[in-house]
Structure formats: structure tokens, C-alpha cells
Design a protein around this motif. Structure first.
Motif, PDB file in Angstrom:
ATOM      1  N   ALA A 234      43.155  20.112  97.858  1.00  0.00           N
ATOM      2  CA  ALA A 234      45.070  19.940  97.172  1.00  0.00           C
ATOM      3  C   ALA A 234      45.057  19.732  95.867  1.00  0.00           C
ATOM      4  N   GLU A 235      44.242  18.304  94.901  1.00  0.00           N
ATOM      5  CA  GLU A 235      44.759  17.802  94.097  1.00  0.00           C
ATOM      6  C   GLU A 235      44.478  18.450  93.141  1.00  0.00           C
ATOM      7  N   ALA A 236      43.684  19.640  93.285  1.00  0.00           N
ATOM      8  CA  ALA A 236      43.003  20.644  91.636  1.00  0.00           C
ATOM      9  C   ALA A 236      44.351  21.513  91.185  1.00  0.00           C
ATOM     10  N   LEU A 237      44.880  22.329  92.832  1.00  0.00           N
ATOM     11  CA  LEU A 237      46.416  23.305  93.042  1.00  0.00           C
ATOM     12  C   LEU A 237      47.428  22.063  92.146  1.00  0.00           C
ATOM     13  N   GLU A 238      47.751  21.217  91.852  1.00  0.00           N
ATOM     14  CA  GLU A 238      49.313  20.628  91.974  1.00  0.00           C
ATOM     15  C   GLU A 238      48.785  20.876  89.919  1.00  0.00           C
ATOM     16  N   LEU A 239      47.414  20.645  89.505  1.00  0.00           N
ATOM     17  CA  LEU A 239      47.434  20.569  88.484  1.00  0.00           C
ATOM     18  C   LEU A 239      47.686  21.927  88.023  1.00  0.00           C
ATOM     19  N   LEU A 240      47.185  23.345  88.432  1.00  0.00           N
ATOM     20  CA  LEU A 240      46.615  24.283  88.331  1.00  0.00           C
ATOM     21  C   LEU A 240      47.966  25.166  88.376  1.00  0.00           C
ATOM     22  N   ALA A 241      48.791  24.300  88.891  1.00  0.00           N
ATOM     23  CA  ALA A 241      50.575  24.681  88.253  1.00  0.00           C
ATOM     24  C   ALA A 241      51.084  24.784  87.313  1.00  0.00           C
ATOM     25  N   ALA A 242      50.454  24.341  86.279  1.00  0.00           N
ATOM     26  CA  ALA A 242      51.087  23.593  85.404  1.00  0.00           C
ATOM     27  C   ALA A 242      51.111  24.638  83.968  1.00  0.00           C
ATOM     28  N   ASP A 243      52.188  24.869  83.420  1.00  0.00           N
ATOM     29  CA  ASP A 243      52.537  26.281  82.662  1.00  0.00           C
ATOM     30  C   ASP A 243      52.341  25.540  81.536  1.00  0.00           C
ATOM     31  N   ASP A 244      50.659  25.357  81.064  1.00  0.00           N
ATOM     32  CA  ASP A 244      49.803  24.837  79.804  1.00  0.00           C
ATOM     33  C   ASP A 244      48.897  24.942  79.137  1.00  0.00           C
ATOM     34  N   ASP A 245      48.899  25.021  77.612  1.00  0.00           N
ATOM     35  CA  ASP A 245      47.482  25.627  77.281  1.00  0.00           C
ATOM     36  C   ASP A 245      46.313  25.399  77.716  1.00  0.00           C
ATOM     37  N   GLY A 246      46.401  24.003  78.542  1.00  0.00           N
ATOM     38  CA  GLY A 246      44.921  23.917  78.914  1.00  0.00           C
ATOM     39  C   GLY A 246      44.435  23.787  80.018  1.00  0.00           C
ATOM     40  N   ASN A 247      45.372  24.317  80.726  1.00  0.00           N
ATOM     41  CA  ASN A 247      45.209  24.584  82.466  1.00  0.00           C
ATOM     42  C   ASN A 247      44.417  25.121  82.750  1.00  0.00           C
ATOM     43  N   PRO A 248      42.382  25.308  83.077  1.00  0.00           N
ATOM     44  CA  PRO A 248      41.591  25.603  83.268  1.00  0.00           C
ATOM     45  C   PRO A 248      41.950  27.093  83.939  1.00  0.00           C
TER      46      PRO A 248
END
Length: 556
Positions: A234-248
Motif C-alpha cells: 500500500a505504501e509503495a502504490l502511493e509513491l508509484l502513482a506519481a508522475d515523476d521521472d524518478g518513479n521506479p
């Protein structure tokens, strides 16, 4: 080198993706466009049109995994309570009857947690018999099938019901069912009053269901901390939703689906990761999601960093190292590879997101699996019609050989038959893109050492080589074999049962017959698609030693 993670990586389980060579160039080229198109946030918002109009209907019913925290919120507590009840009754052995998405995630979760789970995902009579005979008095069986009609799982359930009754144990008290609402299995569970019924979310596809009841229930009953696992995801999904060049997830997607020319053999190697068996789980996710419409990525799970595909990768190979995340593991120098690290829950949603986005880059629908059904239909036809076995094209001692038209012309021995099949890897139309698939419909436990021939054949041919246990792989790489690029050659190994066959209660066929029908159905569909197939059948299981010797030779 390019790579990295979003700010505060520890909050997302330390997720990290780093790439070199063609993979790094793909990240640099594709990620800015993915960011500009808001792909990450649109996946998180479950927008089904990301994969084109033809895929929109399927995608609209398969994106629930991005909301896994809410959808699976009640599962850990229910599992913990049930496990405590069973422990009070002296029931501590957990057997999982399931295939594909129902078995692969629980297997990696429990292996990483260091807890015991018996995974029964085969139809070999000896393998099934062992599972039935071992400590039934303290056994609970998780019967797991999304559709509720998986023939292997239904057959295993029937066998356990009969075995429990014969042992004087009430089957209803020892069966836990995981399935979709309204499925045939759900109805059976309710009619027969099983110990517990977990109805999973129907808006999550099987291979994306690791953090739903399909992954959490069997693993949690076995003793894994699934509450923490779900929190990691759940924590990772919040960050993976970011439109960001650093999104793994965007970086991994670009490395998988954006190389030019496409490096479509994805070699998965555990190289320092504390997560055990992640490659086998990712294998299904990648192959079944991308291998269709003549396109796709073929995952090749190898034993370690010394495997031929890693030490001397071909031009169509992308090496993905699953690491522990230490700084010294960062890729350096030449080559084209990706290194991925992070917590188990974080990596599961990382790979799910990345493979879905890679589908967009490849121009395919990552949520359907049209060619899996073709093998099932062929198997059902054989089970219904029960035809006599095709006569062998060649008999060499206790080994029977059958091949697609022309393959065995002039062949009289096992060695020559293998040479004839491998020669197709050099066919001019596919030579620089070919691969070999070894498919063993045998006992995954007793015959486990056969898997070592994968590395020998890769060294001998210089081409990526996969190994799959049937029928397990039919729910994984089987989709790619039939729907992906027509560049593979296929070696199937089957055998007469070791010992007596085992009847399936209230069914007109045995486990041995089911296993043979699955192998024959698989081979027939491959042959219909024009793939070269060599079928090696052991009239006596003792002949496996000879077959293993022939396949282990690193020169022709």
C-alpha cells in the motif's frame, strides 16, 4: 547510468531501479513521455483507456489491484483469527491447491518468510498421492481458484475430500476456499459448508492478485506476516502513482518495453535479494501479460549470476538482477541490464505497475490471456473423447519420440531427435531471436533435478532457454509460447506414472490421464501454430536418467 527511486525510498520498502546500456537509453527516452502523459497517475485512477480502445473493456475490470489496501483490508485479521482457531485444534500443516496466480504469490511469500506451505500445483499422480498421505490429521487445505472451475484444482479438492473422509476427518472443517464471488467453487463451498470462504475481488486479474486473498490467505495461514506485506504494498502504490521521472515503476516499464531494437528475452536472476522465488512469480506476470498478438517479453528464470544468459547475454537479452539494494550493487560499465531491489510487498506492486505500463509501450492489452484458453479447450476435448494415444514416430528403448511434421525424418535415436529440434534454433528467419522451452509434465518434487538441464542446454545452444513444469507453466509462459513471437522451439518430456495411477473421485479420468491430456493438448496447439515440438515420453520413469544425460551434454 540512470535510475533511482522517489524521494524517501525507505517509505516504499527501499524500491530502487537502476539501468545500464540499452535499458538506460530506453529509460531516458520513454520515461519523460510517460510522465507527460500522466500514465502513473492514470493507472492509479484506474483509467481503462490507457491501452487503447480494444483493451478498454478488459482493463475496466482488471485494475482493482491499484486499490489493494482498501480491497484487502479485512483479510489479515480474518486469516489471523482462523489460524489461531486451527492451531487450537492442532491443525498446523497448510496445503495449497491452486494454479498460476493462485499459487505463485503464496509460494514466494512463504519462502521469503521462511514458513512452510505445501503447494500442490501439479497433476502427477505420485506428487498428489504424497500430499494426500502426509499428516492429514493436522492438515488444512486451501482450495484456490479465481474462476472456480480450474480442472487441476477441482481434481485436487475432490481427492482431499475423499482422503479426509477415509481418515475419519470431516472435510468441511478442513477446507478453506478462495475464489471469486458467484463462481462454481463458491457455490460448492457454501453448499458443503467449508471451514471458511474468502471471496476475492473480481476486479483483480489472477496474476495481479498477489496482495489479495489469493496471496494472503494461504501465506497467512502458513504463518507469514501478511499484514506487514499488505502495508508495504500500500505504501509503495502511493509513491508509484506519481508522475515523476524518478518513479521506479516507470523506469522499469521503460527498460522492459522500450529498448530499440526490443530486447525481448528478460533474464531474471536472483543476485543478493532476500526475496526467494520472485523470478518465478514475475515470470507469469511478464509472460502472460505481454505474450500475445505476436509480440511480448519472454521471462527466463535462471539459477544464478553464473548462468550462460547472464555471463554472455545475446543481443536480444535484457538481464534483470534482483538484488539486496546495496550501493555496491549499482550497475557499472557496459552491458544492458537492470537492477531491482526493495521489500517483497513493494516489489510485487512495482512489477505489477511496471508490466502494465510496459504493455502500453508494447501496444498490447496486459490484462487478457487469449491463448491460455486454447490449451484448456484442447485438454477438455481429449478428456471428453479419450482417444487412443498417437503411435510413436520413433522408439528408442524405453523412450518414445513424437514430433511435428518433418522433425523426425531420418531420426532413429533420442540423441538425434534432440539435435534435430535444436537445429531449428538456427533457422534463418529466427536465429538471432530464437529460444528453447523445456516443458516437463512430471513430478515437480521427485524429478526436480531435471531442471538442471536448462543451464546445460543454454550453454550448448547459446540461446535463452526456459524450463517449465506442466501443467503449472500453462498458466504462465504457456500464453507467451502460443501468443508471442513465433521464435521458439519446444521440448516436452512426459512419462508413465511412477507407481500406480490415482483416480479422481466422481470423474471418469485419473490424474495420470489428466496429466497426459494436458501435455497432448498443449503440444497440439503449439503444432497448430507451426511451432517445432519434440515430445519425449518415458515408457518407464527409470528412463529419465538417460534423458537427463542426453540433455545435459553441452555439445552436440
Amino acid at each position: 547510468m540512470t535510475g533511482g527511486s522517489l524521494p524517501g525510498p525507505e517509505a516504499a520498502g527501499g524500491l530502487s531501479v537502476a539501468a545500464t546500456g540499452d535499458a538506460a537509453r530506453a529509460v531516458a527516452a520513454a520515461v519523460p513521455t510517460l510522465v507527460a502523459d500522466r500514465v502513473a497517475s492514470r493507472v492509479a485512477a484506474q483509467e481503462p483507456d490507457l491501452w487503447g480502445p480494444d483493451a478498454a473493456d478488459e482493463a475496466s475490470r482488471r485494475l482493482g489491484w491499484v486499490d489493494v489496501a482498501r480491497r484487502s483490508a479485512d483479510v489479515p485479521a480474518r486469516v489471523e483469527a482462523l489460524r489461531a482457531e486451527l492451531a487450537d485444534e492442532g491443525v498446523d500443516r497448510v496445503v495449497l491447491c491452486g494454479m498460476g496466480g493462485s499459487s505463485l504469490a503464496p509460494e514466494v511469500i512463504t519462502a521469503t518468510a521462511g514458513v512452510e506451505l505445501v503447494v500442490l500445483d501439479g497433476t502427477d499422480p505420485a506428487q498428489v498421492r504424497r500430499a494426500l498421505a502426509d499428516h492429514l490429521g493436522r492438515t488444512v487445505v486451501v482450495v484456490s481458484s479465481k474462476s472456480g472451475g480450474t480442472v487441476e484444482t477441482d481434481s485436487q479438492r475432490r481427492a482431499f475430500v475423499e482422503a479426509f473422509r477415509a481418515a475419519g476427518v470431516d472435510p468441511a472443517q478442513r477446507l478453506v476456499v478462495v475464489t471469486d464471488p458467484g463462481s462454481p467453487l463458491s457455490r460448492t463451498a457454501q453448499e458443503e459448508g467449508c471451514r471458511a470462504l474468502f471471496e476475492a475481488d473480481p476486479d483483480v486479474g489472477g496474476r495481479y492478485s498477489a496482495l489479495t486473498a489469493f496471496g494472503l490467505v494461504p501465506a497467512g495461514l502458513a504463518g507469514a506476516d501478511v499484514r506487514a506485506l499488505l502495508e508495504e504494498g500500500a505504501e509503495a502504490l502511493e509513491l508509484l502513482a506519481a508522475d515523476d521521472d524518478g518513479n521506479p515503476a516507470l523506469q522499469l516499464a521503460a527498460a522492459l518495453g522500450g529498448t530499440d531494437p526490443l530486447r525481448d528475452k528478460v533474464v531474471l536472476v536472483e543476485d543478493g535479494t532476500p526475496v526467494h522465488g520472485l523470478g518465478a512469480w514475475a515470470e507469469q506476470l511478464v509472460a502472460e501479460s505481454t505474450g500475445k498478438s505476436g509480440k511480448g517479453l519472454l521471462p527466463v528464470v535462471v539459477a544464478g549470476p553464473g548462468s550462460p544468459e547472464v555471463t554472455g547475454p545475446a543481443r536480444d537479452v535484457l538481464v534483470v538482477r534482483l538484488t539486496g539494494g546495496a550501493e555496491e550493487d549499482a550497475p557499472a560499465g557496459g552491458g544492458s541490464e537492470v537492477r531491482v531491489s526493495g521489500s517483497l510487498g513493494g516489489q510485487m506492486v512495482l512489477w505489477e505497475t511496471a508490466v502494465a505500463v510496459a504493455g502500453r509501450l508494447l501496444g498490447i492489452d496486459p490484462f487478457d490471456q487469449p491463448d491460455v484458453e486454447s490449451a484448456k479447450q484442447a485438454t477438455r476435448a481429449l478428456l471428453d473423447d479419450r482417444p487412443e494415444a498417437e503411435p510413436a514416430d520413433v522408439v528408442d528403448g524405453d523412450v518414445e519420440l513424437r514430433g511435428t511434421p518433418g522433425l523426425l525424418d531420418g531420426v532413429t535415436t533420442l540423441d538425434a531427435a534432440v539435435d534435430a529440434l535444436l537445429a531449428h534454433l538456427g533457422d534463418p528467419e529466427v536465429a538471432d531471436r530464437s529460444y528453447l522451452a523445456v516443458m516437463a509434465y512430471l513430478d515437480r518434487e521427485a524429478d526436480a533435478d531435471l531442471e538442471a538441464v536448462r543451464e546445460d542446454l543454454a550453454a550448448r545452444t547459446g540461446r535463452p532457454t526456459t524450463f517449465g513444469w506442466g501443467p503449472r507453466f500453462l498458466h504462465s509462459t504457456g500464453q507467451y509460447h502460443k501468443g508471442g513471437p513465433a521464435t521458439g522451439v519446444y521440448l516436452q518430456v512426459t512419462g508413465e506414472p511412477a507407481g500406480e495411477d490415482l483416480d479422481i473421485p466422481d470423474r471418469p479420468f485419473s490424474f495420470g490421464f489428466l496429466q497426459r491430456a494436458q501435455a497432448a493438448g498443449d503440444a497440439s496447439v503449439l503444432a497448430e501454430k507451426g511451432r517445432p515440438v519434440l515430445r519425449v515420453h518415458l515408457a518407464d520413469r527409470a528412463a529419465l536418467a538417460r534423458v537427463r544425460e542426453v540433455l545435459s551434454r553441452r555439445t552436440a
